[in-house]
Motif scaffolding. Sequence first.
Motif, PDB file in Angstrom:
ATOM      1  N   TYR A 113       3.003   3.028  -3.412  1.00  0.00           N
ATOM      2  CA  TYR A 113       2.778   3.817  -2.199  1.00  0.00           C
ATOM      3  C   TYR A 113       3.878   3.594  -1.155  1.00  0.00           C
ATOM      4  O   TYR A 113       4.445   4.567  -0.627  1.00  0.00           O
ATOM      5  CB  TYR A 113       1.414   3.491  -1.586  1.00  0.00           C
ATOM      6  N   PHE A 114       4.163   2.348  -0.862  1.00  0.00           N
ATOM      7  CA  PHE A 114       5.083   2.048   0.244  1.00  0.00           C
ATOM      8  C   PHE A 114       6.552   2.020  -0.157  1.00  0.00           C
ATOM      9  O   PHE A 114       7.422   2.204   0.702  1.00  0.00           O
ATOM     10  CB  PHE A 114       4.721   0.697   0.878  1.00  0.00           C
ATOM     11  N   GLU A 129       4.388  13.819  -0.236  1.00  0.00           N
ATOM     12  CA  GLU A 129       4.720  13.762   1.187  1.00  0.00           C
ATOM     13  C   GLU A 129       3.605  14.373   2.032  1.00  0.00           C
ATOM     14  O   GLU A 129       3.331  13.917   3.141  1.00  0.00           O
ATOM     15  CB  GLU A 129       6.051  14.461   1.454  1.00  0.00           C
ATOM     16  N   ARG A 156       1.051  11.699   2.317  1.00  0.00           N
ATOM     17  CA  ARG A 156       1.489  10.664   3.258  1.00  0.00           C
ATOM     18  C   ARG A 156       1.325  11.134   4.705  1.00  0.00           C
ATOM     19  O   ARG A 156       0.982  10.344   5.583  1.00  0.00           O
ATOM     20  CB  ARG A 156       2.941  10.263   2.967  1.00  0.00           C
ATOM     21  N   ARG A 157       1.559  12.410   4.947  1.00  0.00           N
ATOM     22  CA  ARG A 157       1.353  12.943   6.299  1.00  0.00           C
ATOM     23  C   ARG A 157      -0.122  12.882   6.689  1.00  0.00           C
ATOM     24  O   ARG A 157      -0.455  12.570   7.841  1.00  0.00           O
ATOM     25  CB  ARG A 157       1.876  14.383   6.395  1.00  0.00           C
ATOM     26  N   ALA A 180      -4.619   5.435  -1.035  1.00  0.00           N
ATOM     27  CA  ALA A 180      -4.626   5.766   0.397  1.00  0.00           C
ATOM     28  C   ALA A 180      -6.037   5.707   0.966  1.00  0.00           C
ATOM     29  O   ALA A 180      -6.247   5.209   2.082  1.00  0.00           O
ATOM     30  CB  ALA A 180      -4.017   7.154   0.607  1.00  0.00           C
ATOM     31  N   GLU A 216       4.229   0.418   8.114  1.00  0.00           N
ATOM     32  CA  GLU A 216       4.936   0.901   6.931  1.00  0.00           C
ATOM     33  C   GLU A 216       6.183   0.068   6.638  1.00  0.00           C
ATOM     34  O   GLU A 216       6.431  -0.317   5.490  1.00  0.00           O
ATOM     35  CB  GLU A 216       5.313   2.371   7.108  1.00  0.00           C
ATOM     36  N   PRO A 252       7.875   7.287  -1.804  1.00  0.00           N
ATOM     37  CA  PRO A 252       8.287   8.136  -0.682  1.00  0.00           C
ATOM     38  C   PRO A 252       9.391   9.115  -1.078  1.00  0.00           C
ATOM     39  O   PRO A 252      10.392   8.740  -1.682  1.00  0.00           O
ATOM     40  CB  PRO A 252       8.789   7.123   0.356  1.00  0.00           C
ATOM     41  N   ARG A 308      -0.829   9.282   7.492  1.00  0.00           N
ATOM     42  CA  ARG A 308      -0.205   8.921   8.764  1.00  0.00           C
ATOM     43  C   ARG A 308      -0.991   9.468   9.939  1.00  0.00           C
ATOM     44  O   ARG A 308      -1.168   8.785  10.953  1.00  0.00           O
ATOM     45  CB  ARG A 308       1.226   9.461   8.788  1.00  0.00           C
ATOM     46  N   LEU A 360      -2.176   7.641  -5.969  1.00  0.00           N
ATOM     47  CA  LEU A 360      -1.824   7.432  -4.561  1.00  0.00           C
ATOM     48  C   LEU A 360      -2.954   7.864  -3.634  1.00  0.00           C
ATOM     49  O   LEU A 360      -3.187   7.232  -2.599  1.00  0.00           O
ATOM     50  CB  LEU A 360      -0.540   8.187  -4.226  1.00  0.00           C
TER      51      LEU A 360
END
Length: 219
Positions: free
Chosen positions: A130-131, A142, A145-146, A90, A184, A135, A149, A86
């Motif tokens: 990933y999407f 997480e 992912r933050r 990313a 997303e 999650p 984001r 991941l």
Amino acid sequence: MAGKGVTSGRTEAGRKSAAAPTGKGAKRAAHRPSRREVVVEAAMHLYSVRSIEDVTVADIAAEAEMTSAAVYYHYPSKDEVLLGGLRLYANGLLDEFRAELEADPDAALGDIIVRLLEWTDRHRSASLVYFVRSPGWSLSIEALRREVRLEMLNLFSAELRTRNGITARAKQAAAATALSSLLEVSASSWLTEDAVLANLGRRKFSDEVRELAADIGSV
């Protein structure tokens, strides 16, 4: 799958590599995926077609055509393989986002988002993981992912200022958050081909994404 090869093939390739000339006139060998890359590719494929919980290290090893011990040599657990995959994905997604922004400074942000959706098709397995699949799977994921984001928000905020003329920081933040969420949610629909996408079709769906992005950018 890319990077696979039977053991005898790898051994023969290793012999040829060892015997190859290394002087100035020697040709550079073509890039071959590292064993870590092979492990990640195998795992991401499995995670894209099966639940993460059901996939074992033995499954990953079989898909990668190596032993479980070889997988453990590179990663201590299947969760670390997932996190590593991941993170690579990313980084690739953010690099593509930056490249699209740089290549077309006059494009509407909705067009950029649609191009990213099309990019996910070329990296379908990892994009699904990933999407859609990962999650909420772990605190480490997480946290990743933050991070992604936050970088997305920074990129969208900067582009909203230059492309849309939004200078107020509060409006930038609100619009950037909405655009990031649009990406997303759209990616999830795009990759799973859910009822929304099935009803609209890809062309109409893309138009809707562009229109929503335009509405967000006009705040």
